[in-house]
Design an enzyme around this catalytic site. Structure first.
Site, PDB file in Angstrom:
ATOM      1  N   VAL A  28       8.445  26.404 -23.721  1.00 41.77           N
ATOM      2  CA  VAL A  28       7.379  27.040 -24.491  1.00 41.77           C
ATOM      3  C   VAL A  28       7.812  28.412 -24.970  1.00 41.77           C
ATOM      4  O   VAL A  28       7.515  28.816 -26.104  1.00 41.77           O
ATOM      5  CB  VAL A  28       6.088  27.143 -23.660  1.00 41.77           C
ATOM      6  CG1 VAL A  28       5.002  27.886 -24.425  1.00 41.77           C
ATOM      7  CG2 VAL A  28       5.587  25.749 -23.262  1.00 41.77           C
TER       8      VAL A  28
ATOM      9  N   VAL B 151      14.230  37.802 -19.656  1.00 36.49           N
ATOM     10  CA  VAL B 151      14.824  36.552 -19.187  1.00 36.49           C
ATOM     11  C   VAL B 151      15.700  36.805 -17.961  1.00 36.49           C
ATOM     12  O   VAL B 151      16.161  37.923 -17.722  1.00 36.49           O
ATOM     13  CB  VAL B 151      15.675  35.894 -20.297  1.00 36.49           C
ATOM     14  CG1 VAL B 151      14.789  35.500 -21.483  1.00 36.49           C
ATOM     15  CG2 VAL B 151      16.777  36.837 -20.770  1.00 36.49           C
ATOM     16  N   ARG B 152      15.917  35.755 -17.193  1.00 38.61           N
ATOM     17  CA  ARG B 152      16.796  35.851 -16.015  1.00 38.61           C
ATOM     18  C   ARG B 152      18.263  35.882 -16.424  1.00 38.61           C
ATOM     19  O   ARG B 152      19.084  36.523 -15.768  1.00 38.61           O
ATOM     20  CB  ARG B 152      16.553  34.670 -15.072  1.00 38.61           C
ATOM     21  CG  ARG B 152      15.238  34.745 -14.313  1.00 38.61           C
ATOM     22  CD  ARG B 152      15.132  33.587 -13.333  1.00 38.61           C
ATOM     23  NE  ARG B 152      13.880  33.610 -12.601  1.00 38.61           N
ATOM     24  CZ  ARG B 152      13.689  34.271 -11.459  1.00 38.61           C
ATOM     25  NH1 ARG B 152      14.684  34.974 -10.947  1.00 38.61           N
ATOM     26  NH2 ARG B 152      12.520  34.247 -10.854  1.00 38.61           N
TER      27      ARG B 152
ATOM     28  N   ARG C  34       7.457  29.351 -11.405  1.00 42.10           N
ATOM     29  CA  ARG C  34       8.043  28.201 -10.709  1.00 42.10           C
ATOM     30  C   ARG C  34       7.220  26.998 -11.134  1.00 42.10           C
ATOM     31  O   ARG C  34       6.030  26.918 -10.848  1.00 42.10           O
ATOM     32  CB  ARG C  34       7.981  28.387  -9.193  1.00 42.10           C
ATOM     33  CG  ARG C  34       8.756  27.329  -8.415  1.00 42.10           C
ATOM     34  CD  ARG C  34       8.801  27.706  -6.930  1.00 42.10           C
ATOM     35  NE  ARG C  34       9.848  26.994  -6.231  1.00 42.10           N
ATOM     36  CZ  ARG C  34       9.670  25.830  -5.593  1.00 42.10           C
ATOM     37  NH1 ARG C  34       8.479  25.268  -5.585  1.00 42.10           N
ATOM     38  NH2 ARG C  34      10.669  25.240  -4.966  1.00 42.10           N
TER      39      ARG C  34
ATOM     40  N   SER D 109      -2.289  26.765 -15.990  1.00 43.97           N
ATOM     41  CA  SER D 109      -2.190  25.319 -16.179  1.00 43.97           C
ATOM     42  C   SER D 109      -3.547  24.700 -15.905  1.00 43.97           C
ATOM     43  O   SER D 109      -4.320  25.216 -15.087  1.00 43.97           O
ATOM     44  CB  SER D 109      -1.155  24.728 -15.223  1.00 43.97           C
ATOM     45  OG  SER D 109      -1.249  23.307 -15.170  1.00 43.97           O
TER      46      SER D 109
ATOM     47  N   TYR E 179       1.504  23.661  -6.704  1.00 43.44           N
ATOM     48  CA  TYR E 179       1.629  24.294  -8.019  1.00 43.44           C
ATOM     49  C   TYR E 179       0.254  24.710  -8.543  1.00 43.44           C
ATOM     50  O   TYR E 179       0.054  25.860  -8.960  1.00 43.44           O
ATOM     51  CB  TYR E 179       2.304  23.334  -8.990  1.00 43.44           C
ATOM     52  CG  TYR E 179       2.329  23.819 -10.423  1.00 43.44           C
ATOM     53  CD1 TYR E 179       3.182  24.855 -10.801  1.00 43.44           C
ATOM     54  CD2 TYR E 179       1.527  23.234 -11.385  1.00 43.44           C
ATOM     55  CE1 TYR E 179       3.210  25.300 -12.120  1.00 43.44           C
ATOM     56  CE2 TYR E 179       1.547  23.671 -12.696  1.00 43.44           C
ATOM     57  CZ  TYR E 179       2.389  24.702 -13.053  1.00 43.44           C
ATOM     58  OH  TYR E 179       2.415  25.141 -14.366  1.00 43.44           O
TER      59      TYR E 179
END
Length: 319
Positions: A13, A32-33, A70, A113, A138
Site C-alpha cells: 500500500v 523506511v527500514r 507487523r 484493519s 493481529y
C-alpha cells in the site's frame, strides 16, 4: 499542498500512497527500514531496525500516514505472537505518534484493519461504532493501537484519524489473493460454487486516495473511517471476474460450506477457509458522507488492473 510522511512506504500500500501523493503535487518523505532505491521527488529516511519509531532529525511534515506494521500472517512463528504484534503495532505506533507530536506534526493517519472490529459481519455490514470483537493477535493489536492513539491524541492535541480497510488488492498483491489468481490462471477447479457469503474489499488505488484525503482534509480530524470499493462480492463472483480478466474459464465446484470448514479443520487451515465462507461486509458510508469521498475505480476496473499485472508477470517469466 502538504508535506506528508509515510511510514512503511516500501510496502504494497505504501508504494501506491507515495506515488499518488507525488502525482498530486505533495511533498513526500518516505520513512523506511531499508532503501528500495531512489524514487524521484521523494525524500527517503532509512531508519533501519529501529523502525519508524526512530524519527528522522529535522523532519517536520504536516501529516503522517502510518502504514508500518507487523502484518497478519497465516503461519505464526513467534512464541508469543500477541506480544510480538503489540510491540510492533501498539508500542511502535505510539512511538511514532509521540515523535511526530514533538516534531510539530498536525495529524496522524493510522492505517488499522477491519480485523480490529470483527472477522464476520453478524448479518449486516459493519459500521465504525459497532462493538469491537477482534479474534486473533493481529486484530487485537490493531484495536489496542487505535485506542492508545486516540487517547494520546486527546491528551496531546495531535489529530488522529483511524482508517480500517478490509482485504486490499491490486498489482503486486501477495498471499491468498495471488494464490487465487494462480489457481485460476492454471485452470484448476475451485470448490467455491456453493459459497454465497459476501465480503468487502478495496483496490489499493482507492485506498491510497482515501488515506490522502484523511491526511489533508480538515473534516477528517478525530474520525474513524471504513474504506471499501463499495461493492461486496462472493468469492465465486470474485473468481469469475478475475477469470474473465485473466482470459481463463473458471470451474467452480459446488462444495457445501460445512464440508470446506471440516476440511479446513483437518488440514489446519481453518482460518483460511473461514475467510472464504463467512460474510464480512463493511459499511463505508461515513467517509462518503463526511468527506464526500468516492472510489475512483470500480471493483471491475480494479480487478482488471490486477489481472493485467498478473498476466504481465507471467509473460516476463516465460520470456
Amino acid at each position: 499542498m502538504s508535506h506528508v510522511a509515510v511510514t512503511g512506504a516500501n510496502g504494497f500500500v505504501g508504494r501506491t500512497v507515495v506515488r499518488t501523493l507525488l502525482a498530486r503535487g505533495h511533498e513526500v518523505t518516505a520513512i523506511v527500514r531499508r532503501s528500495a532505491g531512489e524514487t524521484g521527488g521523494v525524500r527517503q529516511c532509512v531508519v533501519g531496525e529501529a523502525g519508524a519509531a526512530a524519527w528522522p532529525p529535522g523532519l517536520k511534515p504536516d501529516a503522517v500516514i502510518h502504514l508500518a506494521a507487523r502484518v497478519h500472517v497465516m503461519r505464526e512463528n513467534a512464541s508469543d505472537s500477541l506480544a510480538a504484534f503489540r510491540e510492533a503495532n501498539v508500542i511502535g505506533a505510539l512511538r511514532v505518534a509521540e515523535a511526530a507530536h514533538r516534531a510539530g506534526v498536525r495529524r496522524l493517519v493510522f492505517v488499522s484493519s477491519i480485523k480490529a472490529l470483527a472477522e464476520t459481519d453478524g448479518g449486516r455490514p459493519l459500521r465504525e461504532d459497532d462493538p469491537p470483537q477482534p479474534q486473533d493477535p493481529y486484530g487485537v493489536s490493531k484495536l489496542e493501537a487505535e485506542r492508545a492513539l486516540v487517547r494520546f491524541g486527546e491528551e496531546s492535541g495531535l489529530e488522529v484519524v483511524i482508517a480500517r480497510p478490509p482485504l486490499v488488492y491490486g498489482p503486486e498483491v501477495r498471499a491468498n489473493f495471488l494464490q487465487l489468481m494462480s489457481v485460476i490462471a492454471k485452470g484448476l477447479p475451485l470448490p467455491l460454487g456453493a459459497i454465497t457469503a459476501r465480503r468487502s474489499l478495496v483496490y489499493n488505488e482507492n485506498l491510497a486516495d482515501a488515506l490522502i484525503l484523511c491526511a489533508t482534509d480538515p473534516r477528517a480530524a478525530g474520525e474513524c473511517f471504513h474504506i471499501t470499493d463499495g461493492a461486496d462480492l462472493t468469492v465465486a463472483e470474485l473468481a469469475k471476474v478475475l477469470g474473465r480478466h485473466l482470459h481463463k474459464h473458471v470451474w467452480l465446484a459446488p462444495v457445501p460450506a460445512n464440508w470446506l470448514l471440516a476440511a479446513g479443520k483437518l488440514t489446519g487451515r481453518s482460518a483460511q477457509v473461514e475467510r472464504l465462507v463467512e460474510p464480512l461486509r463493511v459499511d463505508s458510508s461515513r467517509i462518503r458522507e463526511k468527506l464526500q469521498w468516492q472510489p475512483r475505480f470500480s471493483v471491475d476496473e480494479g480487478l482488471a488492473q490486477t489481472a493485467q499485472w498478473y498476466r504481465s508477470t507471467q509473460r516476463g517469466r516465460a520470456s
